[in-house]
Design a protein around this motif. Structure first.
Motif, PDB file in Angstrom:
ATOM      1  N   CYS A  35     -19.310 -28.931   0.302  1.00  0.00           N
ATOM      2  CA  CYS A  35     -19.746 -27.531   0.219  1.00  0.00           C
ATOM      3  C   CYS A  35     -18.618 -26.630  -0.286  1.00  0.00           C
ATOM      4  CB  CYS A  35     -20.227 -27.051   1.584  1.00  0.00           C
ATOM      5  SG  CYS A  35     -21.738 -27.849   2.149  1.00  0.00           S
TER       6      CYS A  35
ATOM      7  N   ALA B  65     -19.451 -17.116  -0.414  1.00  0.00           N
ATOM      8  CA  ALA B  65     -20.808 -16.875   0.093  1.00  0.00           C
ATOM      9  C   ALA B  65     -21.697 -18.096  -0.139  1.00  0.00           C
ATOM     10  CB  ALA B  65     -21.400 -15.646  -0.578  1.00  0.00           C
TER      11      ALA B  65
ATOM     12  N   THR C 173     -20.668 -21.169  -0.339  1.00  0.00           N
ATOM     13  CA  THR C 173     -20.204 -22.188   0.599  1.00  0.00           C
ATOM     14  C   THR C 173     -20.812 -21.963   1.978  1.00  0.00           C
ATOM     15  OG1 THR C 173     -18.129 -22.428  -0.617  1.00  0.00           O
ATOM     16  CG2 THR C 173     -18.165 -23.230   1.641  1.00  0.00           C
ATOM     17  N   ARG C 174     -20.829 -20.703   2.433  1.00  0.00           N
ATOM     18  CA  ARG C 174     -21.441 -20.400   3.729  1.00  0.00           C
ATOM     19  C   ARG C 174     -22.923 -20.781   3.741  1.00  0.00           C
ATOM     20  NH1 ARG C 174     -19.122 -15.590   2.796  1.00  0.00           N
ATOM     21  NH2 ARG C 174     -17.016 -15.476   3.571  1.00  0.00           N
ATOM     22  N   ASP C 175     -23.628 -20.444   2.661  1.00  0.00           N
ATOM     23  CA  ASP C 175     -25.050 -20.783   2.577  1.00  0.00           C
ATOM     24  C   ASP C 175     -25.270 -22.295   2.615  1.00  0.00           C
ATOM     25  OD1 ASP C 175     -25.630 -18.099   2.408  1.00  0.00           O
ATOM     26  OD2 ASP C 175     -25.856 -18.105   0.221  1.00  0.00           O
TER      27      ASP C 175
ATOM     28  N   SER D 151     -24.521 -23.660   6.148  1.00  0.00           N
ATOM     29  CA  SER D 151     -25.586 -23.284   7.081  1.00  0.00           C
ATOM     30  C   SER D 151     -26.847 -24.099   6.849  1.00  0.00           C
ATOM     31  CB  SER D 151     -25.903 -21.792   6.948  1.00  0.00           C
ATOM     32  OG  SER D 151     -24.790 -21.028   7.315  1.00  0.00           O
TER      33      SER D 151
ATOM     34  N   SER E   4     -24.900 -22.992  11.131  1.00  0.00           N
ATOM     35  CA  SER E   4     -24.131 -21.772  10.852  1.00  0.00           C
ATOM     36  C   SER E   4     -22.858 -21.728  11.708  1.00  0.00           C
ATOM     37  CB  SER E   4     -24.985 -20.541  11.099  1.00  0.00           C
ATOM     38  OG  SER E   4     -25.436 -20.530  12.445  1.00  0.00           O
TER      39      SER E   4
ATOM     40  N   ALA F 252     -20.000 -22.580   9.555  1.00  0.00           N
ATOM     41  CA  ALA F 252     -19.751 -21.684   8.417  1.00  0.00           C
ATOM     42  C   ALA F 252     -19.112 -20.367   8.843  1.00  0.00           C
ATOM     43  CB  ALA F 252     -21.069 -21.411   7.692  1.00  0.00           C
ATOM     44  N   GLY F 253     -18.529 -20.319  10.010  1.00  0.00           N
ATOM     45  CA  GLY F 253     -17.998 -19.070  10.527  1.00  0.00           C
ATOM     46  C   GLY F 253     -16.739 -18.579   9.837  1.00  0.00           C
ATOM     47  N   ASP F 254     -15.881 -19.467   9.371  1.00  0.00           N
ATOM     48  CA  ASP F 254     -14.593 -19.062   8.794  1.00  0.00           C
ATOM     49  C   ASP F 254     -14.436 -19.681   7.410  1.00  0.00           C
ATOM     50  OD1 ASP F 254     -12.080 -18.108   8.355  1.00  0.00           O
ATOM     51  OD2 ASP F 254     -11.108 -19.263   9.935  1.00  0.00           O
ATOM     52  N   VAL F 255     -14.947 -18.980   6.401  1.00  0.00           N
ATOM     53  CA  VAL F 255     -14.855 -19.421   5.001  1.00  0.00           C
ATOM     54  C   VAL F 255     -14.161 -18.317   4.217  1.00  0.00           C
ATOM     55  CG1 VAL F 255     -16.138 -20.096   2.946  1.00  0.00           C
ATOM     56  CG2 VAL F 255     -16.962 -20.793   5.186  1.00  0.00           C
TER      57      VAL F 255
ATOM     58  N   VAL G 138     -12.266 -23.748   4.246  1.00  0.00           N
ATOM     59  CA  VAL G 138     -13.230 -23.790   5.341  1.00  0.00           C
ATOM     60  C   VAL G 138     -12.497 -24.235   6.594  1.00  0.00           C
ATOM     61  CG1 VAL G 138     -15.341 -24.843   6.214  1.00  0.00           C
ATOM     62  CG2 VAL G 138     -15.120 -24.373   3.779  1.00  0.00           C
TER      63      VAL G 138
END
Length: 116
Positions: free
Chosen positions: A34, A54, A56-58, A61, A66, A69-72, A89
């Protein structure tokens, strides 16, 4: 009878430990994938590193949770004179099932910036 109980308990613990190592490797490989995909998006011409973070977070998750995906974060760095987008990440390490300490993984995905 007692031998069966002792051996089956040992085999069960070994089986659970192997499953946990497999889960940890799966989470690590998914996070690296990711982060690399987000870095490639952030490195495209007309895009920004924040769009890569963003994305990467998607992806995290959608594929894991999720919670991972808290600290990207993403930024542009210089590597041997070449501009590179790095997506970092930081995610928890799954120690007991999906639960574990929050500072387990620190992974980075890189991609060469197209607009050079």
């Amino acid at each position: 009878m007692a031998d069966f109980v002792l051996v089956s308990a040992l085999v069960s613990v070994l089986f659970v430990a192997i499953l946990q190592v497999g889960l940890t490797l799966h989470v690590r490989n998914t996070l690296i994938s990711c982060a690399s995909e987000g870095a490639r998006l952030g490195a495209r011409a007309g895009s920004s590193p924040q769009e890569g973070a963003a994305r990467t977070r998607d992806l995290i998750s959608a594929s894991l949770s999720s919670r991972f995906a808290g600290d990207v974060s993403a930024d542009v760095t210089v590597d041997d004179g070449v501009l590179v987008v790095a997506v970092r990440v930081r995610a928890p390490l799954p120690v007991l099932g999906p639960l574990g300490p929050d500072d387990g993984f620190d992974l980075v995905g890189h991609a060469f910036l197209e607009a050079q």
